[in-house]
Design a protein around this motif. Structure first.
Motif, PDB file in Angstrom:
ATOM      1  N   THR A 116       0.819  -1.211   0.000  1.00 37.73           N
ATOM      2  CA  THR A 116       0.000   0.000   0.000  1.00 37.73           C
ATOM      3  C   THR A 116       0.855   1.264   0.000  1.00 37.73           C
ATOM      4  N   PHE A 117       1.902   1.271   0.814  1.00 39.25           N
ATOM      5  CA  PHE A 117       2.715   2.478   0.970  1.00 39.25           C
ATOM      6  C   PHE A 117       3.886   2.547  -0.019  1.00 39.25           C
ATOM      7  N   ARG A 118       4.325   1.400  -0.526  1.00 39.55           N
ATOM      8  CA  ARG A 118       5.431   1.361  -1.486  1.00 39.55           C
ATOM      9  C   ARG A 118       5.058   0.464  -2.666  1.00 39.55           C
ATOM     10  N   PRO A 119       4.031   0.851  -3.435  1.00 40.52           N
ATOM     11  CA  PRO A 119       3.511  -0.051  -4.474  1.00 40.52           C
ATOM     12  C   PRO A 119       4.534  -0.393  -5.559  1.00 40.52           C
ATOM     13  N   PHE A 120       5.326   0.567  -5.986  1.00 36.56           N
ATOM     14  CA  PHE A 120       6.271   0.298  -7.066  1.00 36.56           C
ATOM     15  C   PHE A 120       7.410  -0.605  -6.583  1.00 36.56           C
ATOM     16  N   ARG A 123       6.214  -4.272  -6.254  1.00 37.75           N
ATOM     17  CA  ARG A 123       6.036  -5.064  -7.476  1.00 37.75           C
ATOM     18  C   ARG A 123       7.326  -5.704  -7.967  1.00 37.75           C
ATOM     19  N   VAL A 124       8.464  -5.186  -7.521  1.00 40.27           N
ATOM     20  CA  VAL A 124       9.745  -5.726  -8.015  1.00 40.27           C
ATOM     21  C   VAL A 124      10.456  -6.574  -6.962  1.00 40.27           C
ATOM     22  N   ILE A 125       9.752  -6.939  -5.896  1.00 43.99           N
ATOM     23  CA  ILE A 125      10.359  -7.811  -4.883  1.00 43.99           C
ATOM     24  C   ILE A 125      10.672  -9.170  -5.509  1.00 43.99           C
ATOM     25  N   LYS A 126      11.846  -9.675  -5.245  1.00 41.51           N
ATOM     26  CA  LYS A 126      12.281 -10.959  -5.807  1.00 41.51           C
ATOM     27  C   LYS A 126      11.609 -12.128  -5.091  1.00 41.51           C
ATOM     28  N   LYS A 127      11.573 -13.269  -5.788  1.00 36.82           N
ATOM     29  CA  LYS A 127      10.947 -14.449  -5.208  1.00 36.82           C
ATOM     30  C   LYS A 127      11.684 -14.923  -3.955  1.00 36.82           C
ATOM     31  N   TRP A 128      13.011 -14.765  -3.931  1.00 33.21           N
ATOM     32  CA  TRP A 128      13.772 -15.258  -2.785  1.00 33.21           C
ATOM     33  C   TRP A 128      13.392 -14.512  -1.500  1.00 33.21           C
ATOM     34  N   VAL A 129      12.938 -13.272  -1.636  1.00 41.36           N
ATOM     35  CA  VAL A 129      12.512 -12.520  -0.453  1.00 41.36           C
ATOM     36  C   VAL A 129      11.292 -13.189   0.176  1.00 41.36           C
ATOM     37  N   GLY A 197      -5.106  -1.722 -14.392  1.00 43.36           N
ATOM     38  CA  GLY A 197      -5.486  -3.051 -13.926  1.00 43.36           C
ATOM     39  C   GLY A 197      -4.696  -3.551 -12.741  1.00 43.36           C
ATOM     40  N   ALA A 198      -3.366  -3.373 -12.746  1.00 40.79           N
ATOM     41  CA  ALA A 198      -2.523  -3.886 -11.665  1.00 40.79           C
ATOM     42  C   ALA A 198      -2.889  -3.252 -10.328  1.00 40.79           C
ATOM     43  N   ALA A 199      -3.143  -1.930 -10.340  1.00 41.08           N
ATOM     44  CA  ALA A 199      -3.493  -1.235  -9.101  1.00 41.08           C
ATOM     45  C   ALA A 199      -4.844  -1.708  -8.577  1.00 41.08           C
ATOM     46  N   ARG A 200      -5.798  -1.924  -9.473  1.00 41.97           N
ATOM     47  CA  ARG A 200      -7.116  -2.409  -9.037  1.00 41.97           C
ATOM     48  C   ARG A 200      -7.018  -3.808  -8.439  1.00 41.97           C
ATOM     49  N   ARG A 201      -6.222  -4.676  -9.095  1.00 40.30           N
ATOM     50  CA  ARG A 201      -6.071  -6.037  -8.589  1.00 40.30           C
ATOM     51  C   ARG A 201      -5.401  -6.039  -7.219  1.00 40.30           C
ATOM     52  N   GLN A 202      -4.379  -5.203  -7.057  1.00 37.16           N
ATOM     53  CA  GLN A 202      -3.690  -5.134  -5.775  1.00 37.16           C
ATOM     54  C   GLN A 202      -4.620  -4.615  -4.681  1.00 37.16           C
ATOM     55  N   ARG A 203      -5.430  -3.615  -5.028  1.00 38.78           N
ATOM     56  CA  ARG A 203      -6.375  -3.063  -4.052  1.00 38.78           C
ATOM     57  C   ARG A 203      -7.402  -4.116  -3.643  1.00 38.78           C
ATOM     58  N   LYS A 204      -7.910  -4.874  -4.607  1.00 40.94           N
ATOM     59  CA  LYS A 204      -8.889  -5.902  -4.292  1.00 40.94           C
ATOM     60  C   LYS A 204      -8.268  -7.009  -3.442  1.00 40.94           C
ATOM     61  N   LEU A 205      -7.012  -7.381  -3.761  1.00 41.63           N
ATOM     62  CA  LEU A 205      -6.332  -8.386  -2.960  1.00 41.63           C
ATOM     63  C   LEU A 205      -6.134  -7.896  -1.532  1.00 41.63           C
ATOM     64  N   THR A 206      -5.772  -6.625  -1.373  1.00 40.58           N
ATOM     65  CA  THR A 206      -5.583  -6.059  -0.042  1.00 40.58           C
ATOM     66  C   THR A 206      -6.886  -6.100   0.752  1.00 40.58           C
TER      67      THR A 206
END
Length: 297
Positions: A116-120, A123-129, A197-206
């Motif tokens: 929510t606070f750091r959306p960009f 989105r680039v967080i790696k899978k290993w995290v 679309g990405a922002a709407r999907r993230q908001r709905k998931l949240t």
């Protein structure tokens, strides 16, 4: 034996039904997450991990209920697995899996706060995290469970053991409340997010995960509060032993039910999950019809 045979069987039967439904619901969810690429997204890794923890918590619940009833309130059998098994591995298991579930919910709340606070950046967080976060959930839950069990066996004060356990539960609930409160405040008072679309999907998931967390809080809080009331006041102790047990077991049934609610919310709030679920049932139905026709031929 404090309870009648009929009441003992009723409690055990209800526990078996709840445990079976929890295991089945979460097992189906795991299958759907694993078989559908659209559900195996990085943002859902912690949700998948929560589903595994909830399924295992459902199994530990029925074991805990059986041995509690058999040792103190009922007598189903002369089964004796030895004091070591009853006091160490079983106590560890019945703490570990519910704590892993609650810890995972707290981790999901932190994930959604970051989204929510750091959306960009999110989105680039790696899978290993996410892999590290999942490992951290299990290691932390195991460490707390082992500490609580060791403390329980090394002290004669039952209240100290419960204080330690419930203090960790309260810490997780506090993290969850703060995380989602800040998320809701951001949604209500912050700048409107972009409408792609990405922002709407993230908001709905949240929002979906927020609903899931609120339900979990409502199911966990009564047990946590009742435990502190039990050891700080005489209100619960003034009740008869059978009434104390019925109250305790009803609250345990309630907080274990939070492991069942999540698959239901997935089906209601996540279109990809709902489509995969309907597709699975249609496939099973078609196979059954095909087998019936083959037998008739």
């Amino acid at each position: 034996m404090i309870f009648s045979s009929s009441e003992c069987v009723t409690w055990l039967s209800l526990g078996m039904i709840e445990s079976a439904v929890i295991i089945a619901g979460n097992l189906i969810s795991i299958i759907l997450f694993m078989k559908n690429n659209c559900l195996r997204k990085r943002g859902l890794f912690l949700v998948i991990n929560l589903t595994v923890a909830d399924m295992l918590a459902g199994g530990s619940f029925i074991a805990d209920l059986f041995f509690t009833l058999n040792s103190s309130y009922c007598k189903f059998s002369e089964l004796n697995l030895g004091s070591y098994w009853r006091t160490v591995p079983l106590n560890f298991a019945i703490l570990f899996f519910p704590l892993a579930s609650l810890t995972n919910i707290a981790m999901i709340s932190l994930q959604q706060t970051h989204a929510t606070f750091r959306p960009f950046q999110h989105r680039v967080i790696k899978k290993w995290v996410y892999g590290v976060a999942i490992a951290f959930v299990w290691v932390l839950a195991a460490t707390v469970s082992a500490t609580v069990v060791s403390f329980k066996l090394s002290t004669n004060s039952r209240s100290h053991y419960f204080y330690l356990w419930q203090s960790y539960n309260c810490l997780c609930l506090f993290v969850i409340c703060v995380s989602y409160t800040s998320t809701v405040v951001k949604f209500c008072c912050g700048a409107r997010p972009p409408h792609h679309g990405a922002a709407r999907r993230q908001r709905k998931l949240t929002v979906t995960l927020l609903l899931m967390t609120v339900v979990s809080l409502l199911m966990w809080l009564p047990y946590v509060v009742a435990t502190f009331v039990n050891f700080r006041t005489n209100h619960v102790k003034s009740l008869s032993v059978p009434k104390q047990f019925r109250l305790n077991i009803a609250l345990i049934f309630l907080y274990n039910a939070n492991s069942l609610v999540n698959p239901i919310l997935y089906a209601i709030r996540m279109p990809e999950f709902r489509r995969a679920l309907l597709s699975l049932f249609r496939r099973q139905q078609n196979q059954m019809i095909g087998n019936i026709l083959l037998r008739r031929l």
